[in-house]
Design an enzyme around this catalytic site. Structure first.
Site, PDB file in Angstrom:
ATOM      1  N   CYS A  37      -5.065  -4.315   5.867  1.00  0.00           N
ATOM      2  CA  CYS A  37      -4.201  -4.449   4.786  1.00  0.00           C
ATOM      3  C   CYS A  37      -2.778  -4.539   5.152  1.00  0.00           C
ATOM      4  CB  CYS A  37      -4.327  -3.307   3.643  1.00  0.00           C
ATOM      5  SG  CYS A  37      -4.076  -3.972   1.923  1.00  0.00           S
ATOM      6  N   HIS A  76     -10.145  -3.483   3.035  1.00  0.00           N
ATOM      7  CA  HIS A  76     -10.297  -2.151   3.504  1.00  0.00           C
ATOM      8  C   HIS A  76     -11.713  -1.876   3.923  1.00  0.00           C
ATOM      9  CE1 HIS A  76      -6.361  -0.503   2.131  1.00  0.00           C
ATOM     10  NE2 HIS A  76      -6.436  -1.561   1.352  1.00  0.00           N
ATOM     11  N   GLU A 105     -12.710   0.432   5.663  1.00  0.00           N
ATOM     12  CA  GLU A 105     -13.089   1.831   5.800  1.00  0.00           C
ATOM     13  C   GLU A 105     -13.818   2.438   4.488  1.00  0.00           C
ATOM     14  OE1 GLU A 105     -10.257   0.442   5.268  1.00  0.00           O
ATOM     15  OE2 GLU A 105      -8.697   1.852   4.185  1.00  0.00           O
TER      16      GLU A 105
HETATM   17  N1  GLN Z   1       1.655  -3.268   0.594  1.00  0.00           N
HETATM   18  C1  GLN Z   1       0.845  -4.523   0.715  1.00  0.00           C
HETATM   19  C2  GLN Z   1       0.318  -5.184  -0.306  1.00  0.00           C
HETATM   20  O1  GLN Z   1       0.549  -4.444  -1.469  1.00  0.00           O
HETATM   21  C3  GLN Z   1      -0.448  -3.669   1.429  1.00  0.00           C
HETATM   22  C4  GLN Z   1      -1.141  -2.757   0.592  1.00  0.00           C
HETATM   23  C5  GLN Z   1      -2.109  -1.884   1.428  1.00  0.00           C
HETATM   24  O2  GLN Z   1      -1.969  -1.757   2.605  1.00  0.00           O
HETATM   25  N2  GLN Z   1      -3.277  -1.443   0.768  1.00  0.00           N
HETATM   26  O3  GLN Z   1      -0.075  -6.324  -0.408  1.00  0.00           O
END
Ligand code: GLN
Length: 536
Positions: free
Chosen positions: A384, A510, A512
Site C-alpha cells: 500500500c 493488502h 497480509e
Molecule cells: N495513505 C495511502 C492511501 O491512502 C496508503 C494507505 C495504506 O497504506 N493503507 O492511499
C-alpha cells in the site's frame, strides 16, 4: 425456547490483555476441527463506529474484511485460525449500536416510546449477536465481549448476555477469562482476583459456566477445587490457560484441558468426534523446527507497537513455515532512516518490507529504504503506502523527476505519480470512505506475481485513497518498472514490479489480511522463497 444455533460468550475479568481473542479463536478452532461450523464475533464497547479512524497506537492494526469492513485486529486472528472469512457482522461497536438505535428513533420505529439503554440498546446488541446465527449457517457463534467486566461501557453487553442466557437457557454459555497471578513474595498463585471478578459478573446476574484462568504456573488440583467452589463452577470447568510459546500452541493447550469437550457437554452437543488437528500440528512442528532462518526488516512508523502490523508479522510466520524457515523480523522505525544511515540500518537484512501507512511522518525514511532495496538488490515487498513509496522512489531516482510525490503529502505536487482516486475527491468524511475491501485484479502472465499466485486472476483487500497515476505509466514501463497487476474494471494499478532485480514487488492491496495457517499467502510465501534463493 429452543434455538438451533448455540451461543458462547467470552468475557474477561481482572485486567485487559488476557488474550480473549486467542482463547476465542482457539476454542472455535477446536470446535471447527470436530466438524462444527463456527464463527466468532467481537463486540467492542467504544463509541467509534469502527476502528477505521483510530490511530494504530490505540488498538493496533485495523483489519479489513472482504466486504470492506474496517475491524478490530482480533478478526484477523479469527480468520488466521479458522481459515474462514469474517464480515462486517463479526465486529460491532457501541458506536454502531447507538447509531442504529438513533436512526430507528428518527424513523419513528419506536412508536413514541422513550428510547432507553434497556431494552432498546440491549435489544440491538442481542439482534447483532443473533444476526450471525440467523440463517442456520453456523452451529456455534462465539461472541467475544471486549473490555473488562465491571467497566461502565461494557454493562449493556453483559446485560444482553444475561438476557440471552435467560431466554435461550442451555443454548448459551459463558466462558469467563480471568487472571490467577503469581505472587513471588508469597511464592503462591492467588485466586482472589478471580473470585472478585466472578462476583462482579454475578452482581450483574451472570453466572459463568467455564473459567479460563490465565496463569504463569501450573494450576494445581487444590487451587482448581478452590476456584470451582467459590465461583460455583464444576471442577472440569476450571481451565488452566498457561502462557504459551506461540499463539498457535493455544488450541492444543486448550484441547489438553478439554475446553472443547466441556463446552460441548454444557451445550448438549455431541462430543463423540475427535478434533482433526493434523495439519495444525504439522504447522507447529515446522514452526518450531525450521531448517533455516532469514531476517526481514519491517520499516514503518508505528513499530513501537508491534500490534500495528499484526497481520504482516503473522503472515511472515505462515510463509516462513511454508518455506521451512524462521522469519526473524527486525523492526525499523521509518523516521530513523536517512540517506546517510540507510546502509547501516539495513545491514544484515535478507529482505525488506515497507509497511502501509498514512501521512507524511516517516515517509522520507521509507523512500530511502526503497532506494536501498532497489539499488542493493535486496528482495523487497512494498504494501500500500510501501508500494506508493516504491513508485515515488523510482520516479525520483531512476526517471530523474526530483519533485515526484504523492498528493497525499504535497497537494499541488508538479509530478503527482501517486494521486487521489477520482471517486475520492468529493468525499469529506474520513470514516469508512476509503476504497475498502475485496477487488479483482488481473496479473500479467509470466511475471513474479503471477508465478507467486500460480494464477492470473486474483482478488485482494484494499484500504486506500490514493493510486498510481496512469498518466505516467508508459514512462515507468519503458524504464523498467512494470504494472503487472491491474483492476480489470478500472485499470487501476494494483502491482508494480522491477524486472532487473531478484524480487521487487509493490502491491496497492493488502495481502497480509488473507494469510492463514492453512493457507499462507502466496505473495509472502514467494517473498520468503525469493529471499532464500537470493542467499544461495
Ligand atoms: N495513505 C495511502 C492511501 O491512502 C496508503 C494507505 C495504506 O497504506 N493503507 O492511499
Amino acid at each position: 425456547m429452543s434455538n438451533s444455533t448455540k451461543y458462547v460468550f467470552v468475557t474477561g475479568g481482572v485486567t485487559s490483555s488476557l488474550g480473549k481473542g486467542i482463547i476465542s479463536a482457539s476454542l472455535a478452532k477446536l470446535l471447527q476441527a470436530r466438524g462444527y461450523t463456527t464463527t466468532i464475533q467481537k463486540l467492542d464497547p467504544y463509541i467509534n463506529i469502527d476502528p477505521g479512524t483510530l490511530n494504530p497506537y490505540e488498538h493496533g492494526e485495523c483489519f479489513v474484511t472482504d466486504d470492506g469492513a474496517e475491524t478490530d485486529l482480533d478478526l484477523g486472528h479469527y480468520e488466521r485460525f479458522l481459515n474462514t472469512r469474517t464480515s462486517q457482522a463479526n465486529n460491532v461497536t457501541t458506536g454502531r449500536i447507538y447509531q442504529s438505535v438513533i436512526d430507528k428513533e428518527r424513523r419513528g420505529e419506536f412508536l413514541g416510546k422513550t428510547v432507553q439503554v434497556i431494552p432498546h440498546i440491549t435489544n440491538e446488541i442481542k439482534e447483532r449477536i443473533q444476526l450471525l446465527g440467523k440463517d442456520g449457517k453456523y452451529d456455534i457463534v462465539i461472541t467475544e465481549i471486549g473490555g473488562t467486566v465491571g467497566d461502565i461501557e461494557s454493562l449493556p453487553y453483559v446485560e444482553a448476555v444475561r438476557q440471552m442466557k435467560w431466554e435461550f437457557d442451555e443454548d448459551c454459555l459463558v466462558v469467563h477469562l480471568t487472571l490467577v497471578p503469581y505472587l513471588a513474595a508469597a511464592g503462591e498463585l492467588k485466586t482472589k482476583p478471580t473470585q472478585h471478578s466472578v462476583k462482579q459478573l454475578l452482581e450483574l446476574g451472570v453466572q459463568p459456566d467455564i473459567l479460563c484462568c490465565r496463569t504463569e504456573h501450573e494450576l494445581e488440583l487444590n487451587l482448581r477445587r478452590k476456584i470451582a467452589k467459590f465461583c460455583n463452577v464444576s471442577m472440569n470447568a476450571v481451565i488452566e490457560s498457561r502462557d504459551a510459546e506461540t499463539i498457535y500452541d493455544v488450541p492444543l493447550l486448550m484441547q489438553a484441558e478439554e475446553l472443547d469437550r466441556v463446552v460441548l457437554e454444557k451445550l448438549n452437543l455431541n462430543t463423540k468426534s475427535t478434533p482433526d488437528l493434523e495439519q495444525w500440528k504439522e504447522f507447529l512442528t515446522t514452526l518450531k523446527n525450521p531448517d533455516s532462518e532469514v531476517t526481514i526488516g519491517l520499516v514503518g512508523k508505528y513499530v513501537e507497537l508491534k500490534d500495528s502490523y499484526k497481520s504482516i508479522s503473522e503472515s511472515f510466520i505462515h510463509s516462513g513455515v511454508a518455506n521451512k524457515t524462521k522469519v526473524k523480523v527486525k523492526w525499523i522505525h521509518s523516521e530513523s532512516v536517512t540517506a546517510e544511515n540507510v546502509a547501516e540500518k539495513m545491514e544484515g537484512l535478507d529482505g525488506i518490507l515497507v509497511a502501509p501507512g498514512f501521512g507524511s511522518r516517516g515517509i522520507s525514511g521509507k523512500i530511502e529504504t526503497v532506494r536501498h532495496a532497489r539499488e542493493q538488490k535486496v528482495p523487497f515487498l512494498g504494501i500500500c503506502l510501501g508500494m506508493q513509496c516504491a513508485v515515488i522512489e523510482f520516479a525520483r531516482n531512476v526517471l530523474g523527476w526530483a519533485e515526484a510525490h504523492t498528493t497525499e503529502i504535497v497537494d499541488n505536487c508538479k509530478t503527482p505519480v501517486i494521486s487521489m482516486m477520482e471517486e475520492q475527491k468529493s468525499i469529506s468524511n474520513l470514516g469508512g470512505t476509503m476504497r475498502l475491501g475485496a477487488y479483482k485484479c488481473h496479473l500479467t502472465p509470466g511475471t513474479k506475481v503471477s508465478k507467486a499466485y500460480n494464477t492470473d486472476k486474483i482478488s485482494e483487500r484494499h484500504r486506500h485513497r490514493y493510486e498510481f497515476n496512469n498518466e505516467f505509466l508508459d514512462v515507468f514501463e519503458e524504464n523498467g518498472m512494470r504494472a503487472t497487476g491491474k483492476n480489470p474494471d478500472t485499470n487501476l494499478v494494483e502491482v508494480v514490479e522491477i524486472e532487473d532485480h531478484p524480487w521487487f514487488v509493490g502491491a496497492q492491496f493488502h495481502p497480509e489480511y488473507k494469510s492463514t495457517v492453512d493457507n499462507p499467502h502466496p505473495l509472502f510465501v514467494a517473498f520468503v522463497k525469493a529471499i532464500l534463493d537470493n542467499r544461495k
